[in-house]
Motif scaffolding. Structure first.
Motif, short mmCIF file in Angstrom:
data_model
loop_
_atom_site.label_atom_id
_atom_site.label_comp_id
_atom_site.label_asym_id
_atom_site.label_seq_id
_atom_site.Cartn_x
_atom_site.Cartn_y
_atom_site.Cartn_z
N ALA A 150 0.65 -1.04 0.35
CA ALA A 150 0.08 -0.03 -0.10
C ALA A 150 0.35 1.21 0.33
CB ALA A 150 -0.98 0.57 1.58
N ASP A 151 1.85 1.41 -0.04
CA ASP A 151 3.03 2.46 0.67
C ASP A 151 3.37 2.77 -1.12
OD1 ASP A 151 4.23 4.61 1.21
OD2 ASP A 151 6.16 3.13 2.92
N ALA A 152 2.70 3.55 -1.71
CA ALA A 152 3.18 4.13 -2.72
C ALA A 152 4.25 4.78 -3.00
CB ALA A 152 2.08 5.40 -3.69
N GLY A 153 4.90 5.45 -1.57
CA GLY A 153 5.87 5.89 -1.64
C GLY A 153 7.19 5.31 -1.76
N GLN A 154 7.10 4.31 -1.23
CA GLN A 154 7.71 2.99 -1.09
C GLN A 154 8.56 2.48 -2.25
OE1 GLN A 154 9.99 2.25 1.36
NE2 GLN A 154 11.32 0.59 0.46
N ALA A 155 7.29 2.24 -2.34
CA ALA A 155 7.11 1.39 -4.50
C ALA A 155 8.14 2.10 -5.12
CB ALA A 155 5.91 1.52 -4.81
N ALA A 156 7.79 3.68 -5.83
CA ALA A 156 8.52 4.14 -5.51
C ALA A 156 9.95 4.61 -6.15
CB ALA A 156 7.47 6.36 -6.23
N ALA A 157 10.10 4.74 -4.44
CA ALA A 157 11.71 5.20 -4.11
C ALA A 157 12.29 3.57 -4.43
CB ALA A 157 12.20 5.03 -2.10
N GLU A 158 11.31 2.49 -4.16
CA GLU A 158 12.06 1.03 -4.57
C GLU A 158 12.66 1.20 -6.20
OE1 GLU A 158 10.48 -2.99 -3.26
OE2 GLU A 158 10.31 -1.93 -1.43
N ARG A 159 11.44 1.37 -7.07
CA ARG A 159 11.56 1.84 -8.64
C ARG A 159 12.92 2.43 -9.33
NH1 ARG A 159 9.75 0.21 -13.25
NH2 ARG A 159 9.26 1.66 -14.81
N ALA A 160 12.56 3.58 -8.70
CA ALA A 160 13.71 4.32 -8.44
C ALA A 160 15.65 3.99 -8.17
CB ALA A 160 13.94 5.78 -7.95
N ASN A 161 15.07 2.93 -7.71
CA ASN A 161 15.86 2.28 -7.28
C ASN A 161 16.70 0.59 -8.73
OD1 ASN A 161 17.19 4.19 -4.79
ND2 ASN A 161 15.96 2.10 -3.52
N LEU A 162 15.47 0.62 -8.15
CA LEU A 162 15.78 -0.43 -9.61
C LEU A 162 15.99 -0.15 -10.99
CD1 LEU A 162 14.92 -3.99 -9.74
CD2 LEU A 162 12.77 -3.30 -10.41
N LEU A 163 15.63 1.28 -11.55
CA LEU A 163 15.81 2.14 -12.75
C LEU A 163 17.81 1.98 -12.42
CD1 LEU A 163 12.51 4.10 -13.02
CD2 LEU A 163 13.50 2.22 -14.49
N THR A 164 17.91 2.39 -11.58
CA THR A 164 19.49 3.09 -11.55
C THR A 164 20.45 1.44 -11.33
OG1 THR A 164 19.42 4.77 -9.93
CG2 THR A 164 20.85 3.80 -9.75
N LEU A 165 20.08 0.41 -10.83
CA LEU A 165 20.73 -0.75 -11.20
C LEU A 165 20.71 -1.06 -12.58
CD1 LEU A 165 21.60 -2.49 -9.81
CD2 LEU A 165 19.83 -3.81 -9.66
N VAL A 166 19.75 -1.07 -13.23
CA VAL A 166 19.83 -1.14 -14.57
C VAL A 166 20.12 -0.55 -15.02
CG1 VAL A 166 17.43 -1.29 -16.10
CG2 VAL A 166 17.14 -2.52 -14.43
N ARG A 167 19.86 0.61 -15.39
CA ARG A 167 21.18 2.01 -15.98
C ARG A 167 22.60 1.55 -15.91
NH1 ARG A 167 17.13 5.85 -14.03
NH2 ARG A 167 16.14 5.95 -15.71
N SER A 168 23.12 1.39 -14.57
CA SER A 168 23.96 0.58 -14.44
C SER A 168 24.79 -0.48 -14.47
CB SER A 168 24.41 0.21 -12.68
OG SER A 168 26.10 -0.27 -12.52
N LEU A 169 23.86 -1.66 -14.42
CA LEU A 169 24.02 -2.90 -15.17
C LEU A 169 24.12 -2.69 -17.17
CD1 LEU A 169 22.12 -4.84 -13.48
CD2 LEU A 169 24.07 -5.76 -13.45
N ARG A 170 23.15 -1.68 -17.78
CA ARG A 170 23.82 -1.76 -19.22
C ARG A 170 24.73 -0.93 -19.44
NH1 ARG A 170 17.10 -0.09 -19.90
NH2 ARG A 170 16.42 -1.88 -20.59
N ASP A 171 25.58 -0.09 -18.71
CA ASP A 171 26.30 0.28 -19.34
C ASP A 171 27.69 -0.48 -18.82
OD1 ASP A 171 25.55 3.02 -19.34
OD2 ASP A 171 25.60 3.29 -16.92
N THR A 172 27.31 -1.61 -18.17
CA THR A 172 28.60 -3.18 -17.75
C THR A 172 28.33 -3.01 -18.57
OG1 THR A 172 28.24 -2.58 -15.23
CG2 THR A 172 29.72 -4.56 -16.45
#
Length: 118
Positions: A46-68
């Motif tokens: 139910a915590d939309a803020g937590q979901a948004a933060a997790e999604r932002a972290n996930l996007l950062t990780l994906v970008r880093s993996l794509r760069d690698t």
């Protein structure tokens, strides 16, 4: 750099490429787009803020993996072209120790230091 060393580094790069691709697949990253699929969230989440933060972290990780992944694939392309181990900036050989530590390195230590000091 001798061919045996290049072959060993190629094997390391190919292994890393496979691992990064697997991680991207596990995270739901699409191969043909910059975004990722929405992560699976629990029904009761139910915590939309937590979901948004997790999604932002996930996007950062994906970008880093794509760069690698991009760096690894470019290193493999340089191997195929016969330019692997040469600095992209000055054209001088990249030290074997640096390539052993970071097989996808594109710059020699001198150029890397100059770039970092800017």
């Amino acid at each position: 750099m001798d061919q045996q060393t290049v072959d060993r580094l190629r094997e390391r790069l190919e292994t890393e490429r496979g691992e990064v691709r697997r991680q991207l697949d596990d995270l739901g990253a699409r191969r043909d787009a910059e975004g990722i699929e929405d992560p699976e969230l629990d029904e009761g989440f139910a915590d939309a803020g937590q979901a948004a933060a997790e999604r932002a972290n996930l996007l950062t990780l994906v970008r880093s993996l794509r760069d690698t992944l991009r760096d690894v694939e470019q290193a493999l392309d340089r191997m195929d072209a016969g330019t692997y181990g040469l600095c992209e900036r000055c054209g001088q050989p990249i030290g074997d120790e640096r390539l052993e530590a970071l097989p996808a390195a594109r710059l020699c230590m001198t150029c890397k230091r100059q770039r970092a000091s800017r």
